[in-house]
Design an enzyme around this catalytic site. Structure first.
Site, PDB file in Angstrom:
ATOM      1  N   LYS A   1       0.858  -1.185   0.000  1.00 16.95           N
ATOM      2  CA  LYS A   1       0.000   0.000   0.000  1.00 16.95           C
ATOM      3  C   LYS A   1       0.893   1.233   0.000  1.00 16.95           C
ATOM      4  CE  LYS A   1      -3.985   1.732   2.641  1.00 16.95           C
ATOM      5  NZ  LYS A   1      -4.941   1.443   3.718  1.00 16.95           N
TER       6      LYS A   1
ATOM      7  N   SER B   1      -9.784  -1.128   6.828  1.00 12.72           N
ATOM      8  CA  SER B   1      -9.267  -0.978   5.467  1.00 12.72           C
ATOM      9  C   SER B   1      -8.660  -2.221   4.859  1.00 12.72           C
ATOM     10  CB  SER B   1      -8.220   0.116   5.435  1.00 12.72           C
ATOM     11  OG  SER B   1      -8.878   1.337   5.403  1.00 12.72           O
TER      12      SER B   1
ATOM     13  N   SER C   1      -9.650   1.460   2.833  1.00 15.79           N
ATOM     14  CA  SER C   1      -8.825   2.295   1.993  1.00 15.79           C
ATOM     15  C   SER C   1      -7.742   1.518   1.232  1.00 15.79           C
ATOM     16  CB  SER C   1      -8.166   3.377   2.841  1.00 15.79           C
ATOM     17  OG  SER C   1      -7.321   2.799   3.806  1.00 15.79           O
TER      18      SER C   1
END
Ligand code: GLN
Length: 441
Positions: free
Chosen positions: A39, A138, A114
């Site tokens: 990420k 997330s 996310s």
């Protein structure tokens, strides 16, 4: 064995689905055992780390975050950085400064957030494992929307050195993959105490053979507010578990309904202090006009480069910790957090895990998201927030499909007992057939 990396195929996938905000352009010569992605809020040598935010444009960290360093040391080739909501602020990855990932099962729908790009990459790339980060769900949310497995370890299990913080008392690095054996293989790789992150230093050894037995608990509060398709699919999954010999009890956890408001007070409070450093002097892009008052300089930098959701959270978080409001909001939220933890620990006295659907609906279409109000978006997290708020490890497993879209279920175990979740994932994988998106068939 060195897995073959097809950069051209990755590029094509990225044009269509946008899981990556930055990718390798050539395959390096040296041998590697596996490929992975990270990420964008995890720092990695050789890549920008922008956490989905325009304010970090051009930031190239000269070091690896501990989980990335460990994956590389184990023979991993980092393929790229994955798209995300700015600093982790969101549920659909639509608040990103660098492209919005599209759902692998239907590109008119969101991937969740996310860690949307991470789940998208895990669903689409062969043999791929993605490092994700969860503050309030997330990892679970995008895993559920993209039909993959998401493991969020206990708070403190994985070092966060090199992670661009959202909320320090909540952030956790975890794994997303199509296969439970990858989760079993890589969780021990990224776990362990690290002097660079003190919260990782008091953990008991990770022992995946330690598996809790006993009935599972489904809180009745988690069965309200679901769309009929999610309710039905979850019901069928529970039925399948029961037929396989697992006892499942419906229990009541009344404090769960306070988790969402408490989380948004605590998370925004922490986020608003974390974002203070992006003022254009120490961190963050800045215009080069120094001959002005510092207030104007900071305001201009921050107004131009933060997205709307980041600004909303700075306002909300700053408000919650202001003198006069601190007791009313921040301290109250802390005590709610304690109450929820206690309620979980009580349930764990006679249950092995707590089970619920992961998200109350299937991945929404982008035009549906555009008409959602912020409170509606925040409310969508009511099932993923409780284990995050309490630091409990949890896993999201695909458990059914509706209109061709995946639906996930989420199991929560006591602190440090990730083995129980992996065991569930393995057992579930023998009874339930996961679908792969048409795009990778
Ligand atoms: N959707 C939640 C939020 O916006 C959780 C996101 C996260 O875990 N980073 O805060």
């Amino acid at each position: 064995m060195t897995p073959k990396v097809d950069i051209e195929a990755m590029r094509r996938t990225n044009e269509r689905f946008e899981p990556f905000c930055e990718m390798i352009s050539v395959v390096p010569d040296e041998d590697h055992e596996f490929t992975f992605s990270a990420k964008d809020n995890l720092c990695a040598k050789g890549f920008q780390a922008r956490a989905g935010s325009r304010i970090l444009e051009g930031y190239r960290p000269p070091f690896d975050a501990t989980p990335i360093w460990k994956m590389r040391a184990a023979g991993g080739l980092l393929l790229g950085k994955t798209n995300m909501d700015e600093f982790g602020f969101g549920t659909f990855s639509t608040n990103s400064g660098y492209g919005i990932p599209k759902n692998p099962f239907d590109p008119t729908r969101a991937c969740g957030g996310s860690s949307g790009g991470a789940a998208c990459a895990a669903a689409l790339l062969p043999g791929h494992v993605a490092l994700g980060v969860s503050t309030g769900g997330s990892i679970s949310c995008p895993s559920s929307f993209c039909g993959v497995i998401g493991m969020t370890p206990t708070y403190g299990r994985v070092s966060r050195y090199g992670l661009i913080d959202y909320g320090n008392s909540l952030d956790k690095v975890g794994l997303i993959s199509r296969s439970i054996s990858d989760i079993e293989r890589f969780l021990p790789v990224i776990s362990g105490s690290d002097p660079k992150d003190p919260t990782s230093c008091c953990q008991p050894r990770l022992d995946l053979s330690k598996v809790r037995k006993g009935p599972m608990a489904v809180p009745k509060e988690c069965l309200e507010g679901l769309t009929p398709d999610v309710a039905r699919t979850f019901d069928d999954a529970v039925q399948t578990l029961k037929e396989g010999g697992t006892e499942v009890d419906v229990v009541s956890m009344p404090s769960l309904k306070y988790a969402m408001p408490a989380y948004y007070v605590l998370a925004t409070t922490e986020a608003s202090t974390n974002l203070a450093r992006y003022c254009g002097m120490r961190f963050g892009v800045a215009e080069r006009e120094y001959a002005q008052h510092f207030n104007d300089f900071f305001s201009k930098t921050r107004s131009e480069s933060f997205g709307d959701e980041a600004k909303r959270r700075i306002l909300l978080g700053t408000f919650c910790r202001m003198v006069g409001f601190r007791d009313k909001y921040y301290l109250k939220a802390l005590s709610v957090r304690q109450g929820i933890t206690k309620e979980y620990l009580d349930v764990f006295k006679d249950h092995s895990m707590v089970l619920s659907p992961t998200m109350p609906f299937i991945a929404p279409k982008f035009d549906e998201i555009a008409s959602m109000r912020p409170l509606e978006m925040y409310s969508a997290d009511f099932l993923t927030i409780p284990p995050n708020l309490t630091g409990l490890p949890h896993i999201s497993l695909p458990c059914g499909y509706h209109s061709g879209m995946p639906i996930g279920m989420q199991a929560v175990a006591p602190h440090w007992e990730e083995g129980t979740l992996i065991d569930l994932g393995k057992r579930w994988g023998t009874t339930f057939a996961y679908k792969v998106p048409e795009a990778c068939q």
